[in-house]
Design a protein around this motif. Structure first.
Motif, short mmCIF file in Angstrom:
data_model
loop_
_atom_site.label_atom_id
_atom_site.label_comp_id
_atom_site.label_asym_id
_atom_site.label_seq_id
_atom_site.Cartn_x
_atom_site.Cartn_y
_atom_site.Cartn_z
N ILE A 36 0.84 -1.20 0.00
CA ILE A 36 0.00 0.00 0.00
C ILE A 36 0.87 1.25 0.00
CG2 ILE A 36 -1.64 1.35 1.37
CD1 ILE A 36 -3.04 -1.18 2.12
N ARG A 37 1.96 1.21 0.74
CA ARG A 37 2.89 2.35 0.75
C ARG A 37 3.47 2.56 -0.64
NH1 ARG A 37 4.54 7.14 3.14
NH2 ARG A 37 6.23 7.74 1.77
N ASN A 38 3.84 1.47 -1.31
CA ASN A 38 4.38 1.59 -2.66
C ASN A 38 3.33 2.14 -3.62
OD1 ASN A 38 6.86 0.55 -1.87
ND2 ASN A 38 6.32 -1.56 -2.39
N MET A 39 2.11 1.72 -3.43
CA MET A 39 1.03 2.22 -4.29
C MET A 39 0.82 3.72 -4.06
SD MET A 39 -2.86 0.79 -4.62
CE MET A 39 -3.89 1.21 -6.03
N PHE A 40 0.87 4.14 -2.81
CA PHE A 40 0.72 5.55 -2.47
C PHE A 40 1.82 6.37 -3.15
CE2 PHE A 40 1.99 8.97 0.60
CZ PHE A 40 0.92 9.82 0.34
N ASP A 41 3.05 5.88 -3.12
CA ASP A 41 4.16 6.59 -3.75
C ASP A 41 3.95 6.68 -5.26
OD1 ASP A 41 5.41 6.93 -1.33
OD2 ASP A 41 6.65 5.12 -1.52
N ARG A 42 3.44 5.61 -5.88
CA ARG A 42 3.21 5.62 -7.32
C ARG A 42 2.10 6.60 -7.69
NH1 ARG A 42 3.04 0.00 -10.43
NH2 ARG A 42 2.81 1.56 -12.07
N ILE A 43 1.09 6.69 -6.85
CA ILE A 43 0.00 7.63 -7.13
C ILE A 43 0.50 9.06 -7.07
CG2 ILE A 43 -2.19 8.53 -6.27
CD1 ILE A 43 -2.89 5.72 -5.33
N LYS A 44 1.36 9.37 -6.12
CA LYS A 44 1.91 10.73 -6.03
C LYS A 44 2.68 11.09 -7.30
CE LYS A 44 4.16 10.33 -2.14
NZ LYS A 44 5.03 10.73 -1.00
N VAL A 45 3.46 10.16 -7.79
CA VAL A 45 4.22 10.41 -9.02
C VAL A 45 3.26 10.59 -10.19
CG1 VAL A 45 5.83 9.40 -10.67
CG2 VAL A 45 6.27 9.17 -8.22
N LEU A 46 2.24 9.76 -10.25
CA LEU A 46 1.28 9.83 -11.35
C LEU A 46 0.51 11.14 -11.33
CD1 LEU A 46 0.09 8.30 -13.74
CD2 LEU A 46 -1.54 7.22 -12.18
N LEU A 47 0.09 11.59 -10.15
CA LEU A 47 -0.64 12.85 -10.05
C LEU A 47 0.25 14.02 -10.48
CD1 LEU A 47 -2.59 12.35 -6.68
CD2 LEU A 47 -3.48 12.17 -9.02
N ALA A 48 1.51 13.94 -10.14
CA ALA A 48 2.44 15.01 -10.56
C ALA A 48 2.58 15.02 -12.08
CB ALA A 48 3.80 14.79 -9.90
N GLN A 49 2.54 13.86 -12.70
CA GLN A 49 2.61 13.80 -14.17
C GLN A 49 1.35 14.38 -14.80
OE1 GLN A 49 3.31 9.62 -14.81
NE2 GLN A 49 5.53 9.83 -14.66
N TYR A 50 0.18 14.07 -14.24
CA TYR A 50 -1.06 14.68 -14.73
C TYR A 50 -0.96 16.20 -14.66
CZ TYR A 50 -3.90 10.37 -14.87
OH TYR A 50 -4.43 9.15 -15.19
N LYS A 51 -0.45 16.70 -13.54
CA LYS A 51 -0.33 18.14 -13.34
C LYS A 51 0.61 18.77 -14.36
CE LYS A 51 -0.37 22.20 -11.36
NZ LYS A 51 -1.52 23.11 -11.54
N SER A 52 1.72 18.10 -14.64
CA SER A 52 2.68 18.66 -15.58
C SER A 52 2.12 18.73 -16.99
CB SER A 52 3.97 17.82 -15.57
OG SER A 52 3.73 16.52 -16.08
#
Length: 276
Positions: A22-38
């Motif tokens: 779950i921690r790994n998934m949380f980290d991946r979501i943060k990266v993905l959201l940052a990509q959407y933002k960019s």
């Protein structure tokens, strides 16, 4: 993205402490959201909340539809979900971000963003297959096919039976037509001739019908004569095209190359069944 989107991610740290996936998934979501933002710039914003038991953020998350997970460790709830909203007051919720969906994160989030501003159209389905679920003649209960469940995310599923039903259909899907009702034929023709969009799927040997039958029925090909005349095509149920170099050959003989039911084309080095 048509309208500005805001994503709110709710994550209880205790979940990651107890489950590294779950921690790994949380980290991946943060990266993905940052990509959407960019990519989307000002049209995409995201916020990350870390609720703790009985605090204001937990109340906010529960009110948004996030699913509480009982935590035995501290006799409280833990949260790991997401809400997606736009400035037109549309809302999509992922109540719980399941670790087994980690490899589908981008698909799941993008789907929710798309559905924010997507107005469902009506998909009419006419089929001789048990795609829509129900009960067979021998009282066997079967569920709606997963492909229909997926289509239902983007379309209102309709089973047109009269002219009024066809008036509401935006797209018509005909899959393995079999014993097509005579009263449906002129309605289909009117729909097509008036510019209605239609997809047709024909099958020379539908396995699904045999799976729900109490007896080992012979394969029955789709009825194509009427639709062939309407659309101007010819369906050959006695032939099948296959690439044997890149497929798994199902054959009971010891050596398919010497099987008399197969004929070799020298120009292509492909084997085509005469009796398919």
């Amino acid at each position: 993205i048509k309208n500005p989107v805001t994503v709110k991610l709710y994550y209880s740290p205790i979940l990651g402490k107890n489950d590294p996936s779950i921690r790994n998934m949380f980290d991946r979501i943060k990266v993905l959201l940052a990509q959407y933002k960019s990519i989307a710039g000002k049209k995409f914003e995201y916020k990350i909340y870390m609720p703790y038991p009985f605090d204001r953020i937990e109340d906010l998350a529960l009110g948004e539809g996030i699913e509480p997970l009982p935590s035995v460790e501290n006799n409280s709830n833990a949260l790991f979900g997401m809400t997606i909203t736009d400035d037109a007051d549309n809302k999509q919720v992922i109540p719980f971000l399941a670790p087994e969906r980690t490899s589908f994160l981008e698909y799941d989030i993008s789907e929710k963003i798309f559905l924010l501003s997507h107005k469902k159209k009506n998909l009419g389905i006419i089929t001789g297959l048990p795609m829509l679920g129900g009960q067979s003649e021998n009282n066997m209960i079967f569920e709606r096919w997963e492909i229909v469940n997926q289509l239902a995310k983007f379309y209102n599923i309709k089973v047109p039976k009269d002219s009024d039903d066809f008036n509401d259909v935006d797209l018509l899907l005909i899959a393995h037509p079999k014993n097509l009702a005579e009263e449906l034929k002129p309605m289909i023709e009117d729909f097509v001739l008036n510019g209605g969009k239609t997809m047709i799927f024909l099958d020379i040997a539908p396995e699904a019908l045999r799976l729900i039958s109490s007896i080992n029925n012979a394969f029955e090909t789709s009825d194509s004569e009427y639709l062939g005349k309407l659309f101007g095509f010819k369906f050959y149920p006695q032939y099948v095209v296959a690439d044997f170099d890149n497929s798994i050959l199902v054959d009971t003989s010891s050596n398919y190359k010497t099987n008399t039911n197969y004929r070799k084309y020298k120009s292509t080095s492909k084997y085509v069944s005469k009796n398919a």
